[in-house]
Design an enzyme around this catalytic site. Structure first.
Site, mmCIF file in Angstrom:
data_model
loop_
_atom_site.group_PDB
_atom_site.id
_atom_site.type_symbol
_atom_site.label_atom_id
_atom_site.label_comp_id
_atom_site.label_asym_id
_atom_site.label_seq_id
_atom_site.Cartn_x
_atom_site.Cartn_y
_atom_site.Cartn_z
ATOM 1 N N ASP A 58 0.812 -1.219 0.000
ATOM 2 C CA ASP A 58 0.000 0.000 0.000
ATOM 3 C C ASP A 58 0.841 1.263 0.000
ATOM 4 O OD1 ASP A 58 -2.696 -0.759 -0.018
ATOM 5 O OD2 ASP A 58 -2.622 -1.324 2.089
HETATM 6 C C1 BGC Z 1 0.479 1.293 6.257
HETATM 7 C C2 BGC Z 1 0.100 0.093 5.447
HETATM 8 C C3 BGC Z 1 -1.383 0.046 5.283
HETATM 9 C C4 BGC Z 1 -1.878 1.353 4.689
HETATM 10 C C5 BGC Z 1 -3.354 1.402 4.416
HETATM 11 C C6 BGC Z 1 -0.139 2.535 5.682
HETATM 12 O O1 BGC Z 1 0.130 3.621 6.511
HETATM 13 O O2 BGC Z 1 1.890 1.403 6.316
HETATM 14 O O3 BGC Z 1 0.602 -1.077 6.062
HETATM 15 O O4 BGC Z 1 -1.727 -1.025 4.460
HETATM 16 O O5 BGC Z 1 -1.508 2.414 5.530
HETATM 17 O O6 BGC Z 1 -4.113 1.426 5.543
HETATM 18 C C1 NOJ Z 2 -1.550 -3.735 5.500
HETATM 19 C C2 NOJ Z 2 -2.742 -3.822 4.615
HETATM 20 O O1 NOJ Z 2 -3.859 -4.243 5.375
HETATM 21 C C3 NOJ Z 2 -2.514 -4.783 3.483
HETATM 22 O O2 NOJ Z 2 -3.615 -4.795 2.619
HETATM 23 C C4 NOJ Z 2 -1.257 -4.420 2.741
HETATM 24 O O3 NOJ Z 2 -1.063 -5.370 1.730
HETATM 25 C C5 NOJ Z 2 -0.074 -4.353 3.663
HETATM 26 N N1 NOJ Z 2 -0.352 -3.485 4.746
HETATM 27 C C6 NOJ Z 2 1.196 -3.902 2.971
HETATM 28 O O4 NOJ Z 2 1.155 -2.561 2.651
#
Ligand code: BGC
Ligand code: NOJ
Length: 814
Positions: free
Chosen positions: A487
């Site tokens: 993400d």
């Molecule tokens: C986090 C991710 C997460 C994303 C969406 C980011 O701040 O590092 O792990 O998936 O937010 O919620």
């Molecule tokens: C947490 C999110 O819930 C997941 O969808 C994502 O793949 C990982 N972070 C990596 O960014």
């Protein structure tokens, strides 16, 4: 250093000192009523949606930590001393303390000055309430005069509004107290048809419903004035902060033990039967009263607890393994499976790191979670799949999230994460492999929940696949969109404004940045879809998918391979990411993990080479980091990944979710030793002895362990709600132990460490119990199967004739 121990026989983790490095939590409830509970009784409860229907208040990120809970106080009538058997909130030292976190319940208590008090907290199956069974025993040689207090602080339902909209909320709080039961009914007078209640089996001496009256001005939960004074005041809340508090006086003879049951529950009335009498403002309690009466009876509570135990025994019994590794055993047999159920129930909504107000159920997340729980609750997995698919957009794309209460896509994060659609194919395929229920593909399912837009579920999968083909970039690789699995790899974001969301800000057209990870995912999901099409007799269609998959593999060969490993992406300038040409972020786990898992480069040795480089550059004793070198500064063209300090989260943290992709990759190249070594590095149980460093619970996975660039290397964060649960379960159960569901039956094809003499397992699959014995005869992974005494060819056990309920499988490895 440890803070407790595993009691495997009872399927419990026993915490023996309350001051764990972080609150170590458990979940109550597995249907519609849920709670989180820490080892010191902190936490909160909600009905279905942690944001929209929260029953009790919790203060995230508070100092002291973990404030708000299911708090009980005991007061000695002679000394006037009072304490909490769960340590918090008084933090009064006890002579002995323990918290037993078990399957859907926690028992927390302590002994102090000869008074032992333990509370068993759980949610009975089929009910929207939680039971607190408090047992107080007097071990003193003389009689004890005690007062017992139990308290909750009500949340005014919408947790977000509750934490912000004070100008209104300080005026709306309302309660009723009838027959010793405290009813919380804020907004019941207007549009809500639901209320909460807090009841007590003991003869209540008094109650309080006003927080101020209970705590006293300027006091915290550690020093409630009414407890110190030994006198609740029967206060009625009008606005401000409604709470529920009961006082029970308890005279215990020497050696005597007494039980008090407290119930916290949620009840809905129909809109036309809210009030009794009908034109009053008094809650109609006729439907809830019998339930309250029932569970206030300790015997009924015990019976409900026994049923919960049976439920978990049968759910976990579906897959049990006995391997030479005790850590793997307890994770597979108990905790990892249990955590998979928590991720099924919660997705990413409510934990100590997810506030319950931020995120609904993730599309990508929930589909991946299926890999871990589909065998335990197939009917509910089916329902989940159909709900998820109904939020899919007509383009095949997906809202990134949806709210469980409304089941609607939630536009907070929008859509355009170009990996999302493929996870639906993987989720549906996992469901069919497990159940053999092909009918799910014919279910009519809408797009974006629009009535009239329904097509068979199968078409949703077709659109998922096409979504990528319609979004290819300059090299023929999939365009990344807002992000792919990572993400934080936001290649179209280019944000220079503080506070902007990296996930929704899009300053670039998105026609250039491409993802090699999505390419690998496309290959994997495309093959799954082709296998489904083929068995539906859509031969030409299946061939078409395989053709596209082959083309994509070629594109990966040409533009996705960096010479020694798979590239990660191309950015908006068409430059490589995850290449030896980069100064930072030269090599990434995701593309190397997923491409090898998908079998790309198996034949020509590139898979093995990529994995060798992952080992060399990314593996640490605490797990495999996301990339190296870590980004040392913010790169506007990379997005959130470079926003984190080196070693944390997506910037070279150990993302435990993606480690299993490498484990599976290692099994695909036949390296059981390294696959299991990687498994053990992040396995919570195997890390129990370094609990003071690891910090999170030793019984469940955390999303992230700080990577080698971080000053706190080895420290975990964000436990419980993470795709890590499902992927590690899937990796150990289906790839390392190799007991794998396929469209055609149960496959047994372990890739275990060379030193293991074998293992045994029992797997219930499509109604048949498979008793599996694996024996090592040589060092390799070649499989020879004997099924009920007869040698068979291949590694898939043919489904037995109808009526056969148990099959014995001997698997010899050489
Ligand atoms: C986090 C991710 C997460 C994303 C969406 C980011 O701040 O590092 O792990 O998936 O937010 O919620
Ligand atoms: C947490 C999110 O819930 C997941 O969808 C994502 O793949 C990982 N972070 C990596 O960014």
């Amino acid at each position: 250093m440890k803070f407790g121990y595993f009691d495997d026989r009872n399927r419990e983790y026993v915490i023996t000192r309350p001051d764990t490095p972080l609150p170590w939590i458990n979940y109550l409830g597995c249907e519609e009523y849920f709670g989180i509970i820490s080892n010191t009784a902190g936490g909160y409860s909600f009905y279905r949606d942690a944001r929209l229907r929260r029953l009790t208040r919790y203060r995230y990120n508070n100092a002291p930590t973990d404030t708000g809970g299911r708090y009980i106080y005991l007061r000695d009538g002679v000394s006037g001393c009072y304490w909490s058997p769960s340590w918090q909130p008084t933090r009064h030292p006890a002579e002995e303390y323990s918290c037993r976190h078990g399957m859907g319940y926690s028992v927390i208590g302590s002994a102090y000055k000869g008074i032992e008090a333990r509370t068993r907290y759980f949610v009975p199956l089929g009910e929207n309430l939680e039971i607190w069974q408090l047992t107080v025993t007097n071990h003193r040689p003389a009689a004890a005069r005690l007062s017992v207090f139990a308290s909750v602080e009500f949340c005014l339902w919408d947790a977000q509004d509750d934490a912000t909209n004070f100008q209104r909320n300080y005026n709306t709080g309302e309660v009723e107290v009838v027959d010793g039961v405290i009813y919380h009914k804020t907004e019941y007078r207007e549009r809500r048809n639901h209320f909460a209640y807090f009841a007590c089996s003991g003869k209540a001496a008094a109650f309080d419903t006003s927080r101020d009256a209970f705590l006293g001005p300027y006091n915290g939960w550690d020093k409630p004035a009414a407890v110190a004074a030994d006198k609740l005041t029967n206060s009625l809340a009008h606005g401000w902060a409604p709470i529920g508090a009961h006082q029970v006086d308890l005279d215990l003879a020497a050696g005597e033990s007494r039980q008090i049951v407290f119930l916290l529950g949620y009840q809905e009335n129909s809109a036309d039967q809210k009030f009794d009498p009908p034109n009053s403002q008094t809650i109609d309690k006729r439907r809830v009263q019998p339930t309250i009466a029932k569970y206030l009876d300790g015997k009924e509570a015990d019976a409900a607890f026994a049923r919960l135990g049976e439920y978990w025994k049968s759910v976990l019994g579906i897959f049990q393994a006995d391997t030479p590794d005790p850590h793997a055993n307890r994770m597979v047999n108990i905790w990892n499976a249990y955590q998979c159920m928590a991720t099924f129930n919660m997705s990413r909504s409510a934990s100590l790191y997810e506030s319950g107000i931020g995120r609904g159920l993730g599309f990508r997340d929930s589909n991946q979670d299926l890999l871990g729980f589909v065998h335990m609750v197939p009917a509910r997995a089916r329902e989940r799949i159909l709900d998820l698919a109904a939020t899919q957009l007509p383009s095949g794309g997906a809202y990134h999230q949806y709210q469980p209460l409304t089941k609607r896509g939630n536009n907070d994060i929008g859509s355009g994460f170009n990996d999302d659609p493929h996870w639906l194919i993987i989720g549906v395929s996992a469901y069919i492999k497990e159940t053999g229920d092909w009918s799910i593909l014919d279910e009519p399912v809408a797009y974006d929940n629009q009535p009239g837009s329904e097509t068979p579920l199968y078409e949703h999968l077709q659109r998922s696949f096409r979504y990528t083909l319609e979004r290819l970039g300059p090299h023929g690789l999939p365009l990344i969109g807002r992000a792919d699995w990572n993400d934080c790899l936001n290649l179209n974001c280019f944000s220079d404004t503080p506070g902007q969301s990296f996930q929704t800000t899009t300053n670039k057209e998105g026609k250039v940045a491409e993802s090699v990870f999505i390419a690998g995912l496309f290959v994997y999901a495309g093959r799954e879809l082709a296998a489904i099409a083929e068995r539906r007799n859509l031969k030409a269609e299946a061939a078409g998918y395989l053709d596209e998959v082959a083309k994509m593999e070629k594109v990966i060969d040409e533009h996705g391979w960096d010479g020694e490993w798979f590239l990660r992406a191309y950015n908006d300038f068409g430059q490589k990411i995850g290449s030896k040409e980069n100064e930072e972020g030269k090599i990434f786990i995701e593309s190397n993990g997923f491409c090898t898992l998908a079998g790309i480069g198996l034949e020509d040795g590139r898979a093995a080479l990529a994995l060798k480089n992952v080992h060399e550059h990314l593996a640490t004793p605490h797990g495999i980091v996301v990339q190296q070198p870590a980004y040392s500064k913010y790169y506007i063209e990379m997005g959130e990944i470079s926003s984190y300090p080196p070693g944390y989260k997506e910037n070279a943290g150990i993302f435990c979710h993606v480690n299993p992709w490498v484990m599976i990759g290692e099994t695909r190249v036949g390296n059981g030793d390294l696959a299991f070594d990687y498994y053990s590095r992040i396995c919570p149980s195997a890390r129990e002895s370094i609990s003071e460093l690891h910090s999170c619970e030793p019984y469940v996975y955390a999303q992230m362990i700080a990577g080698k660039d971080a000053p706190t290397h080895g420290e975990a964060k964000n436990s419980w709600l993470t795709g890590t649960a499902a992927w590690n379960y899937y990796a150990i159960a289906q790839w390392i132990l190799g007991i794998r569901v396929t469209l055609d039956g149960l496959e047994v094809s372990p890739v275990i460490p060379k030193a293991w003499p074998g293992f045994t397992a029992s797997r219930t699959y499509r109604g048949v119990v498979y008793k599996i014995t694996v024996e090592r005869k040589g060092e390799g992974n070649a499989v020879a199967l004997t099924v009920d005494g007869k040698a068979i060819a291949g590694s898939i056990v043919p489904p037995p004739p109808a009526g056969v309920t148990e099959v014995n499988v001997l698997c010899q490895l050489s």
